[in-house]
Design a protein around this motif. Sequence first.
Motif, PDB file in Angstrom:
ATOM      1  N   ALA A 216       0.800  -1.627  -0.120  1.00 25.58           N
ATOM      2  CA  ALA A 216      -0.115  -0.131   0.323  1.00 25.58           C
ATOM      3  C   ALA A 216       1.033   1.132  -0.088  1.00 25.58           C
ATOM      4  CB  ALA A 216      -1.195  -0.228   1.275  1.00 25.58           C
ATOM      5  N   ILE A 217       2.332   1.360   0.740  1.00 31.26           N
ATOM      6  CA  ILE A 217       2.629   1.979   1.140  1.00 31.26           C
ATOM      7  C   ILE A 217       3.577   2.800  -0.573  1.00 31.26           C
ATOM      8  CG2 ILE A 217       4.636   3.443   1.995  1.00 31.26           C
ATOM      9  CD1 ILE A 217       1.509   3.643   3.594  1.00 31.26           C
ATOM     10  N   SER A 218       4.331   1.432  -0.964  1.00 31.17           N
ATOM     11  CA  SER A 218       5.646   1.611  -1.676  1.00 31.17           C
ATOM     12  C   SER A 218       4.305   1.793  -3.091  1.00 31.17           C
ATOM     13  CB  SER A 218       6.579   0.320  -1.859  1.00 31.17           C
ATOM     14  OG  SER A 218       5.632  -0.529  -2.234  1.00 31.17           O
ATOM     15  N   GLN A 219       3.941   1.248  -2.945  1.00 33.53           N
ATOM     16  CA  GLN A 219       2.545   0.853  -4.666  1.00 33.53           C
ATOM     17  C   GLN A 219       2.150   1.888  -4.614  1.00 33.53           C
ATOM     18  OE1 GLN A 219       2.601  -1.918  -6.777  1.00 33.53           O
ATOM     19  NE2 GLN A 219       4.337  -3.033  -5.322  1.00 33.53           N
ATOM     20  N   ALA A 220       1.860   2.903  -3.845  1.00 37.63           N
ATOM     21  CA  ALA A 220       0.726   4.121  -3.624  1.00 37.63           C
ATOM     22  C   ALA A 220      -0.647   2.855  -3.657  1.00 37.63           C
ATOM     23  CB  ALA A 220       0.665   5.213  -4.501  1.00 37.63           C
ATOM     24  N   ARG A 221      -1.413   2.541  -3.038  1.00 41.32           N
ATOM     25  CA  ARG A 221      -2.585   1.803  -3.560  1.00 41.32           C
ATOM     26  C   ARG A 221      -3.191   2.137  -2.708  1.00 41.32           C
ATOM     27  NH1 ARG A 221      -1.154  -1.634  -7.944  1.00 41.32           N
ATOM     28  NH2 ARG A 221       0.006  -3.203  -7.399  1.00 41.32           N
ATOM     29  N   LEU A 222      -5.368   2.460  -3.516  1.00 34.65           N
ATOM     30  CA  LEU A 222      -5.960   2.251  -2.258  1.00 34.65           C
ATOM     31  C   LEU A 222      -6.366   1.361  -2.038  1.00 34.65           C
ATOM     32  CD1 LEU A 222      -7.866   4.847  -1.863  1.00 34.65           C
ATOM     33  CD2 LEU A 222      -8.808   4.321  -3.817  1.00 34.65           C
ATOM     34  N   PRO A 223      -6.316   1.210  -0.191  1.00 33.23           N
ATOM     35  CA  PRO A 223      -7.143   0.309   0.356  1.00 33.23           C
ATOM     36  C   PRO A 223      -8.779  -0.194   0.047  1.00 33.23           C
ATOM     37  CG  PRO A 223      -5.937   1.480   1.806  1.00 33.23           C
ATOM     38  CD  PRO A 223      -5.330   1.915   0.211  1.00 33.23           C
ATOM     39  N   VAL A 224      -9.600  -0.629  -0.810  1.00 31.85           N
ATOM     40  CA  VAL A 224     -10.799  -0.815  -0.095  1.00 31.85           C
ATOM     41  C   VAL A 224     -11.219  -1.914   0.352  1.00 31.85           C
ATOM     42  CG1 VAL A 224     -11.073   0.795  -2.399  1.00 31.85           C
ATOM     43  CG2 VAL A 224     -11.265  -1.718  -2.991  1.00 31.85           C
ATOM     44  N   LYS A 225     -12.274  -2.241   0.834  1.00 36.28           N
ATOM     45  CA  LYS A 225     -13.542  -2.762   1.196  1.00 36.28           C
ATOM     46  C   LYS A 225     -14.036  -3.631  -0.135  1.00 36.28           C
ATOM     47  CE  LYS A 225     -13.409  -3.422   5.999  1.00 36.28           C
ATOM     48  NZ  LYS A 225     -12.988  -4.080   6.069  1.00 36.28           N
ATOM     49  N   ALA A 226     -14.301  -4.484  -0.361  1.00 33.50           N
ATOM     50  CA  ALA A 226     -15.525  -4.837  -1.671  1.00 33.50           C
ATOM     51  C   ALA A 226     -16.103  -6.485  -1.437  1.00 33.50           C
ATOM     52  CB  ALA A 226     -14.237  -5.325  -2.656  1.00 33.50           C
ATOM     53  N   HIS A 227     -17.236  -6.918  -2.061  1.00 34.71           N
ATOM     54  CA  HIS A 227     -18.215  -7.806  -2.081  1.00 34.71           C
ATOM     55  C   HIS A 227     -18.677  -7.977  -3.200  1.00 34.71           C
ATOM     56  CE1 HIS A 227     -21.475 -10.888  -0.485  1.00 34.71           C
ATOM     57  NE2 HIS A 227     -21.641  -9.755  -0.840  1.00 34.71           N
ATOM     58  N   PHE A 228     -18.360  -9.255  -3.330  1.00 32.62           N
ATOM     59  CA  PHE A 228     -19.433  -9.838  -4.497  1.00 32.62           C
ATOM     60  C   PHE A 228     -20.588 -10.429  -4.328  1.00 32.62           C
ATOM     61  CE2 PHE A 228     -14.993  -8.531  -5.611  1.00 32.62           C
ATOM     62  CZ  PHE A 228     -15.566  -7.011  -6.295  1.00 32.62           C
ATOM     63  N   ASN A 229     -21.600 -10.521  -5.052  1.00 35.16           N
ATOM     64  CA  ASN A 229     -22.509 -11.705  -5.121  1.00 35.16           C
ATOM     65  C   ASN A 229     -23.062 -11.859  -5.928  1.00 35.16           C
ATOM     66  OD1 ASN A 229     -25.383 -10.385  -5.289  1.00 35.16           O
ATOM     67  ND2 ASN A 229     -24.005  -9.783  -3.393  1.00 35.16           N
ATOM     68  N   VAL A 230     -23.696 -12.684  -6.832  1.00 32.92           N
ATOM     69  CA  VAL A 230     -24.753 -13.619  -7.967  1.00 32.92           C
ATOM     70  C   VAL A 230     -26.160 -14.264  -7.235  1.00 32.92           C
ATOM     71  CG1 VAL A 230     -25.483 -14.825  -9.440  1.00 32.92           C
ATOM     72  CG2 VAL A 230     -22.813 -14.166  -9.054  1.00 32.92           C
ATOM     73  N   ILE A 231     -27.357 -13.619  -7.720  1.00 30.08           N
ATOM     74  CA  ILE A 231     -28.431 -13.570  -7.473  1.00 30.08           C
ATOM     75  C   ILE A 231     -29.446 -14.128  -8.376  1.00 30.08           C
ATOM     76  CG2 ILE A 231     -30.851 -13.166  -5.914  1.00 30.08           C
ATOM     77  CD1 ILE A 231     -29.436 -10.729  -4.957  1.00 30.08           C
ATOM     78  N   ALA A 232     -29.766 -15.271  -8.213  1.00 31.84           N
ATOM     79  CA  ALA A 232     -29.954 -16.364  -8.811  1.00 31.84           C
ATOM     80  C   ALA A 232     -31.670 -17.132  -8.772  1.00 31.84           C
ATOM     81  CB  ALA A 232     -28.769 -18.028  -9.397  1.00 31.84           C
ATOM     82  N   TRP A 233     -32.388 -16.358  -9.939  1.00 26.83           N
ATOM     83  CA  TRP A 233     -33.590 -16.128  -9.643  1.00 26.83           C
ATOM     84  C   TRP A 233     -34.495 -17.381 -10.493  1.00 26.83           C
ATOM     85  CZ3 TRP A 233     -35.671 -13.293  -6.024  1.00 26.83           C
ATOM     86  CH2 TRP A 233     -35.120 -12.605  -5.673  1.00 26.83           C
ATOM     87  N   THR A 234     -35.423 -18.756 -10.519  1.00 22.00           N
ATOM     88  CA  THR A 234     -36.267 -19.266 -10.681  1.00 22.00           C
ATOM     89  C   THR A 234     -37.075 -19.455 -10.259  1.00 22.00           C
ATOM     90  OG1 THR A 234     -36.706 -21.360 -12.126  1.00 22.00           O
ATOM     91  CG2 THR A 234     -35.145 -21.064  -9.422  1.00 22.00           C
TER      92      THR A 234
END
Length: 844
Positions: free
Chosen positions: A307-325
């Motif tokens: 994060a410090i050496s390469q100037a990365r931006l720390p974030v939080k993330a989430h991914f989801n799939v909602i399947a319907w039928t």
Amino acid sequence: MTPIAKIFPIYKVQHDALISAWGDITVVYQVSLPDIFTLSGADYETFHQSFIRAIRVLPKHSIFHKKDVYTRQKYAGSGTEQSFLADAAERHFSGRQYLDHVCYILLTKKAEDRKACSSALSGLMRKSIVPKQLTDAKLFPAFLEKTGQFERILSDSGLIGLRKLSGDELAGTADQAGLLESYCFNLGAGERPVIKDVHLKERLQVGDQIGQLFTLGDAEDLPALCGSRIDYGKYSTDRTRFSVGFTSGLGLLLDCDHTYNQYIFIEDAQKTLKGLEAKKRRLQSLSAYSRENAIARDATNDFLNEAISQARLPVKAHFNVIAWTDDRERLQEIRNQVSSAMAQIGATAKQESDGAGQIWWSGIPGNAADFPMNDSFDTFLEQATCFLNLESNYSSDPPESGIRFCDRLSGKPVYADLFDAPREKGITSNMGMLVCGTSGGGKSMTVNHILRTLYDQGAHCVTVDIGGSYKGLCELVGGYYFTYEESNPIQFNPFYLPEGQTLDTEKKESLKALLVTLWKQEDQALIRSEYVALSNALSGYYRHLAERTELFPCFDTFYEYLENEYTEVLKAHKVRDIDFDMGSFLYVLRPYYKGGEFDYLLNARENLDLLGQRFVVIELDQIKEHPILFPVVTLIVMEMFLSKMRKLKGIRKVLTVDEAWKAIANSGMAGFLQYAFKTIRKFNGVPVVVTQELDDLISSPIIKDAIINNADIKIMMDMRKFMHKFDKLQDTLGLSDKAKTILLSVNKDNREIFVDIGGQVMKVYKNELCAEEYLAFTTEGRERVRVQQAAIEHGSMQQGIIALAAESRERSGERSERSPKTSNLQSINKKSENHENNPFNAAA
């Protein structure tokens, strides 16, 4: 049951933005993504970097929420009355299932005093919608400025289009559901509003649609490697790596109704890093007691260093799939499909049950700040954006200006405007088209289909052919078909002038060129006195016709005029034989006069109005080696098309030379081809050359210098058999490495074709035809004979095709409810269960 109005998280829609009950502000964009299977590895990396730069401009305490909604639909057709073949195609494709895709980006600015939500704290549990604070008057303009920067950065990439949704599109109207209603009640875009029951406790269910939620919210479930792209084995070869987006398996390649949600939470970076430093120190102090603590300490330390050496931006993330039928029996099948799709990128799917309702609730547009943060994970922005879906369905141009093809996935009809739209956008500078493919690869079928479409759109089509590929279509549309047969030799009448036309300069010059071709050999020059004598003869002949209205204009009456009246004119003017040898001239032209060897050639009494006839085919197979007939016929073709080109203003003219270009070039007509490809675009003309042999493209200077350089539209068939000597072809055609990769993925068994427009738009389409179109265009010998016999038996080509198509459907057991036998989507999902047949390779 709690009334949803009592706890609904969206307070109001104002200034085309969503305002939550907590004071969160959300701006929503509808997104146009690139077509699937059209990007290269470099394009994916460019797209990936654009998202990184765009998200970086968002202020802290912002949420980037990308929502991709996929719903199964059935192709309904245009619903307008069209030609016989177009109507047959509409019936063929009607009911074809495909996966519709709509994409939104929602940018949320959380209220400053907003408490972070978790599984234990959520707006879903509130009893009142009264906001805790009023929004700051300066906050909204400042946030809009940041979203504007975000929009410009993505738009400047040239790969994505964003359109901000209006208030009505967000909230809906009395007649049309808005984004909020569409999400809450599982409605398609633009549907009428329908209120449905929503169940969130025991199960996730909206109306009769049952939902299953699969998440990527824990670092332990994520793949070891991620990137902007991934190899797609199905379309790759041993010399090319075909790329798709890293998460394409969770998008269009997942064949079920589903929504793919992608969340990136931008918090206070310094506060996050400070918290991680504290965590590292705690782990350091506990590392002596547990190896797990030591490993976690090292991982945290590596994260902080990067994060410090390469100037990365720390974030939080989430991914989801909602399947319907709406079919409970499909729940296990869908579960397997989603799990397999996640496994293809090296991730482990986690099916949420208890927390499904809360995650669904936070997915309500404008309510992303209610997301339970304990279901997110820490990462850098660069890694988080790898999980964004970057592709959509094939885009389609208006049917009235496009050629109907099909997409590669589901076979859904899409329209491609090859000529007008690319020039308006600056992609092409001309409308020249080169079609290349091996024998049996589908060239003639494709060109027949293009010509039929252009004809239906009002174009005049002139086709020079060797092989009889266009006879069925010509007869079907009532065109003129010229060919040489012993019993019915080829016949023209260049001396005929349709009613209302006069002998203009262009017509006179073309007739002089024809007479010179008949009279002199290529190495014999035409002197000035002979040129003047021919001009005077033609002018005198048409004055003679005006005085003798009983005479029919043709070569016979012209010859008789020369022999009688014009001979006297020359004597009266004392023209010497050295200036114009009338005896020699008449002797050389005698074979074309009645009773001569070629008396049929220039004395036709039928098919005379070539200027007004919109579909003309000249088939040269029997005369391509003839030293007399072939030059004359090619000259007549040239004169006919030039006449159409200059006189039919505002009408599209199409000149197609299928395989005959070699013979034409060898007979001294190379200049005409060069002229056609360089000039006729100015007269709304489309020159088309069709060739079969790879060596023709590589070795012919006519093709290379005159045609390829002026053909911005290239259509090519399956070239995999030339894979190991493809470099010469690539160099000759000026194809990029991206075009090479896409072209080598073409499979003729799937009726696929590669289309390159201006070197900028490269796409593979299916050229799927209905039974009627196939029978009209077929070039297979036995089938062509059957079609001709059926046309004779039933009285017309159209009725014969109808009878054969019905017979074919009856024999194959086809029903009116049509769908593909096995769609590509189904094939992919079946193959993904077997690791050896997995279309995805390791991540980049």
